[in-house]
Motif scaffolding. Structure first.
Motif, PDB file in Angstrom:
ATOM      1  N   LEU A   6     -40.340 115.937 -21.865  1.00 38.66           N
ATOM      2  CA  LEU A   6     -39.012 115.624 -22.425  1.00 38.66           C
ATOM      3  C   LEU A   6     -37.960 115.893 -21.907  1.00 38.66           C
ATOM      4  O   LEU A   6     -37.609 117.178 -21.523  1.00 38.66           O
ATOM      5  CB  LEU A   6     -38.985 116.005 -23.910  1.00 38.66           C
ATOM      6  CG  LEU A   6     -39.542 115.308 -25.112  1.00 38.66           C
ATOM      7  CD1 LEU A   6     -39.369 115.923 -26.389  1.00 38.66           C
ATOM      8  CD2 LEU A   6     -38.941 113.711 -25.093  1.00 38.66           C
ATOM      9  N   LEU A   9     -32.506 117.028 -24.996  1.00 37.91           N
ATOM     10  CA  LEU A   9     -32.328 115.752 -25.744  1.00 37.91           C
ATOM     11  C   LEU A   9     -30.816 115.864 -26.023  1.00 37.91           C
ATOM     12  O   LEU A   9     -30.363 114.692 -26.324  1.00 37.91           O
ATOM     13  CB  LEU A   9     -32.802 116.442 -27.248  1.00 37.91           C
ATOM     14  CG  LEU A   9     -34.372 116.581 -27.057  1.00 37.91           C
ATOM     15  CD1 LEU A   9     -34.786 116.978 -28.532  1.00 37.91           C
ATOM     16  CD2 LEU A   9     -35.119 115.205 -26.970  1.00 37.91           C
ATOM     17  N   LEU A  12     -29.490 112.495 -24.316  1.00 33.00           N
ATOM     18  CA  LEU A  12     -29.926 111.148 -24.539  1.00 33.00           C
ATOM     19  C   LEU A  12     -28.971 110.186 -25.437  1.00 33.00           C
ATOM     20  O   LEU A  12     -28.798 108.862 -24.995  1.00 33.00           O
ATOM     21  CB  LEU A  12     -31.152 111.339 -25.397  1.00 33.00           C
ATOM     22  CG  LEU A  12     -32.348 111.925 -24.397  1.00 33.00           C
ATOM     23  CD1 LEU A  12     -33.638 111.749 -25.575  1.00 33.00           C
ATOM     24  CD2 LEU A  12     -32.787 111.188 -23.246  1.00 33.00           C
ATOM     25  N   LEU A  13     -28.136 110.808 -26.150  1.00 34.40           N
ATOM     26  CA  LEU A  13     -27.210 109.720 -26.714  1.00 34.40           C
ATOM     27  C   LEU A  13     -26.019 109.356 -25.859  1.00 34.40           C
ATOM     28  O   LEU A  13     -25.900 108.198 -25.702  1.00 34.40           O
ATOM     29  CB  LEU A  13     -26.464 110.866 -27.822  1.00 34.40           C
ATOM     30  CG  LEU A  13     -27.346 110.760 -29.277  1.00 34.40           C
ATOM     31  CD1 LEU A  13     -26.518 111.730 -30.231  1.00 34.40           C
ATOM     32  CD2 LEU A  13     -27.500 109.590 -29.812  1.00 34.40           C
ATOM     33  N   GLU A  16     -27.771 106.531 -23.628  1.00 37.72           N
ATOM     34  CA  GLU A  16     -28.153 105.438 -24.113  1.00 37.72           C
ATOM     35  C   GLU A  16     -26.839 104.720 -24.322  1.00 37.72           C
ATOM     36  O   GLU A  16     -26.723 103.571 -24.220  1.00 37.72           O
ATOM     37  CB  GLU A  16     -28.640 105.527 -25.596  1.00 37.72           C
ATOM     38  CG  GLU A  16     -29.343 104.366 -26.276  1.00 37.72           C
ATOM     39  CD  GLU A  16     -28.004 103.753 -26.913  1.00 37.72           C
ATOM     40  OE1 GLU A  16     -28.255 102.419 -27.143  1.00 37.72           O
ATOM     41  OE2 GLU A  16     -27.252 104.246 -27.661  1.00 37.72           O
ATOM     42  N   LEU A  45     -29.447 114.484 -17.011  1.00 40.98           N
ATOM     43  CA  LEU A  45     -30.403 113.898 -17.128  1.00 40.98           C
ATOM     44  C   LEU A  45     -31.224 113.417 -15.962  1.00 40.98           C
ATOM     45  O   LEU A  45     -32.328 113.532 -15.689  1.00 40.98           O
ATOM     46  CB  LEU A  45     -30.028 112.578 -18.230  1.00 40.98           C
ATOM     47  CG  LEU A  45     -31.361 111.727 -18.531  1.00 40.98           C
ATOM     48  CD1 LEU A  45     -32.281 112.542 -19.109  1.00 40.98           C
ATOM     49  CD2 LEU A  45     -30.693 110.512 -19.348  1.00 40.98           C
ATOM     50  N   LEU A  70     -35.793 103.348 -20.251  1.00 38.97           N
ATOM     51  CA  LEU A  70     -35.804 104.628 -20.974  1.00 38.97           C
ATOM     52  C   LEU A  70     -34.591 104.446 -22.271  1.00 38.97           C
ATOM     53  O   LEU A  70     -35.029 104.958 -23.246  1.00 38.97           O
ATOM     54  CB  LEU A  70     -35.175 105.729 -20.223  1.00 38.97           C
ATOM     55  CG  LEU A  70     -34.881 107.204 -20.616  1.00 38.97           C
ATOM     56  CD1 LEU A  70     -36.301 107.699 -21.427  1.00 38.97           C
ATOM     57  CD2 LEU A  70     -34.502 108.142 -19.743  1.00 38.97           C
ATOM     58  N   ALA A  71     -33.739 103.654 -22.024  1.00 38.02           N
ATOM     59  CA  ALA A  71     -32.795 103.430 -22.971  1.00 38.02           C
ATOM     60  C   ALA A  71     -33.347 102.783 -24.347  1.00 38.02           C
ATOM     61  O   ALA A  71     -33.008 103.018 -25.308  1.00 38.02           O
ATOM     62  CB  ALA A  71     -31.312 102.948 -22.449  1.00 38.02           C
ATOM     63  N   VAL A  74     -35.163 105.217 -26.207  1.00 39.92           N
ATOM     64  CA  VAL A  74     -34.353 106.236 -26.865  1.00 39.92           C
ATOM     65  C   VAL A  74     -33.679 105.269 -28.132  1.00 39.92           C
ATOM     66  O   VAL A  74     -33.876 105.943 -29.356  1.00 39.92           O
ATOM     67  CB  VAL A  74     -33.059 106.432 -25.916  1.00 39.92           C
ATOM     68  CG1 VAL A  74     -32.099 107.206 -26.997  1.00 39.92           C
ATOM     69  CG2 VAL A  74     -33.484 107.503 -24.887  1.00 39.92           C
ATOM     70  N   ARG A  75     -33.378 104.248 -28.109  1.00 39.21           N
ATOM     71  CA  ARG A  75     -33.089 103.211 -29.070  1.00 39.21           C
ATOM     72  C   ARG A  75     -34.094 103.124 -30.320  1.00 39.21           C
ATOM     73  O   ARG A  75     -33.737 103.143 -31.399  1.00 39.21           O
ATOM     74  CB  ARG A  75     -32.420 101.987 -28.609  1.00 39.21           C
ATOM     75  CG  ARG A  75     -30.994 101.949 -28.009  1.00 39.21           C
ATOM     76  CD  ARG A  75     -30.453 100.602 -27.958  1.00 39.21           C
ATOM     77  NE  ARG A  75     -31.251  99.658 -26.870  1.00 39.21           N
ATOM     78  CZ  ARG A  75     -31.108  99.833 -25.529  1.00 39.21           C
ATOM     79  NH1 ARG A  75     -29.907 100.697 -25.231  1.00 39.21           N
ATOM     80  NH2 ARG A  75     -31.561  99.234 -24.700  1.00 39.21           N
ATOM     81  N   ALA A  77     -36.512 105.112 -30.749  1.00 42.92           N
ATOM     82  CA  ALA A  77     -36.580 106.417 -31.565  1.00 42.92           C
ATOM     83  C   ALA A  77     -35.798 106.969 -32.274  1.00 42.92           C
ATOM     84  O   ALA A  77     -35.819 107.137 -33.382  1.00 42.92           O
ATOM     85  CB  ALA A  77     -36.787 107.582 -30.362  1.00 42.92           C
ATOM     86  N   LEU A  78     -34.342 106.479 -31.946  1.00 44.26           N
ATOM     87  CA  LEU A  78     -33.406 106.741 -32.955  1.00 44.26           C
ATOM     88  C   LEU A  78     -33.345 105.880 -34.151  1.00 44.26           C
ATOM     89  O   LEU A  78     -32.940 106.283 -35.384  1.00 44.26           O
ATOM     90  CB  LEU A  78     -31.921 106.511 -31.937  1.00 44.26           C
ATOM     91  CG  LEU A  78     -31.671 107.290 -30.954  1.00 44.26           C
ATOM     92  CD1 LEU A  78     -30.396 107.019 -30.113  1.00 44.26           C
ATOM     93  CD2 LEU A  78     -31.287 108.748 -31.559  1.00 44.26           C
TER      94      LEU A  78
END
Length: 302
Positions: A6, A9, A12-13, A16, A45, A70-71, A74-75, A77-78
């Motif tokens: 990972l 964290l 990541l926001l 994305e 990152l 990756l984005a 991430v979306r 997961a969010l």
């Protein structure tokens, strides 16, 4: 640690948002932080992953294929975290919904019915946007769209059926006896729409009837074509939802009624209605309006 690969964290926001906007400035504005803060997190990152995530130009910032991959994860997961948090907290989703609708359907069917929506759902804040064809809800900052299924829908969107597309020749009522024959249409002028040039061919194919004109004229949008038909310029193919109100008001006639062309309209959304009470409310109302449309179609079909 269960997830040794990972990345940090807190990166990541900003990452994305930067991929989505292709801009660190826009990402910083969305997240209410400085451009420098976003830039530092992107660099952190990239160091953690050991890859370059953006192709940087003088005034451009282009995500690499790896960054887009990756984005997207991430979306996803969010979205899952957001859904779980809402279910646990039992907080209703609030705020406005932005709906994209095909322009002529928006003007001739949806907008005239908005007073009924206001009476049915006074607290629903709906923002409308005219647009047609393929779409990307997230990229275009849209929550919902009404589209006809004449192209593949993105597989990640929720879809809810509204009503079938039915088509038929329409013209000014006093012209109907002169252009109608048992075998089809013989008009002075056949009207076409640039955005659906095959409409007459579709009607011929579905019905087996003929359609001929002494001349032809093409308009850029359905709205203009239908206005021309109501003015007596010629005869055109009218989708039932778009001409329903003109038929009721006596501005158009449909001498051969309407037949399904094999397509239909759907409500597309980024999250399913069962996860968003606003979408569920809008969908219920839309289906009620669609049911009324289907009912009146049954009375007018020949």
């Amino acid at each position: 640690m269960r997830w040794p690969d990972l990345p940090p964290l807190n990166t990541l926001l900003p990452f994305e948002a930067t991929v989505r906007h292709a801009s660190m400035t826009a990402a910083a504005q969305e997240l209410h932080v400085t451009h420098g803060a976003v830039s530092r997190q992107i660099q952190n990152l990239e160091r953690a992953l050991g890859v370059t995530l953006f192709e940087r130009g003088t005034r451009t910032l282009r995500p690499t294929p790896e960054a887009r991959q990756l984005a997207a994860a991430v979306r996803d997961a969010l979205d899952q975290i957001d859904t779980a948090a809402r279910l646990i907290s039992r907080r209703p989703v609030t705020g406005p919904l932005t709906l994209s609708c095909e322009p002529t359907l928006l003007m001739r069917w949806l907008i005239p019915r908005l007073p009924d929506l206001k009476a049915h759902a006074p607290d629903l804040d709906l923002h409308l946007s005219a647009g047609g064809g393929p779409l990307h809800l997230e990229r275009d900052n849209l929550d919902l769209a009404i589209r006809r299924d004449d192209f593949p829908f993105p597989p990640d969107l929720s879809r809810a059926y509204l009503f079938a597309e039915r088509i038929g020749p329409v013209c000014r009522p006093d012209l109907a006896p002169g252009v109608t024959s048992p075998d089809g249409i013989a008009a002075d002028v056949l009207l076409h729409t640039a955005t659906r040039r095959g409409a007459w061919d579709d009607w011929r194919r579905v019905t087996g009837m003929t359609a001929a004109g002494d001349s032809e004229q093409t308009f850029e949008h359905f709205y203009l074509t239908l206005k021309a038909a109501a003015a007596g310029v010629g005869t055109t193919i009218g989708p039932y939802a778009l001409v329903h109100d003109d038929l009721v008001q006596g501005q158009l006639a449909a001498p051969h009624g309407f037949v399904p062309d094999g397509t239909g309209y759907h409500l597309l959304s980024r999250r399913p209605p069962e996860e968003d009470s606003r979408i569920a409310l809008l969908l219920s109302w839309l289906r009620g309006q669609a049911a009324q449309l289907e009912g009146t179609h049954g009375r007018r079909d020949q």
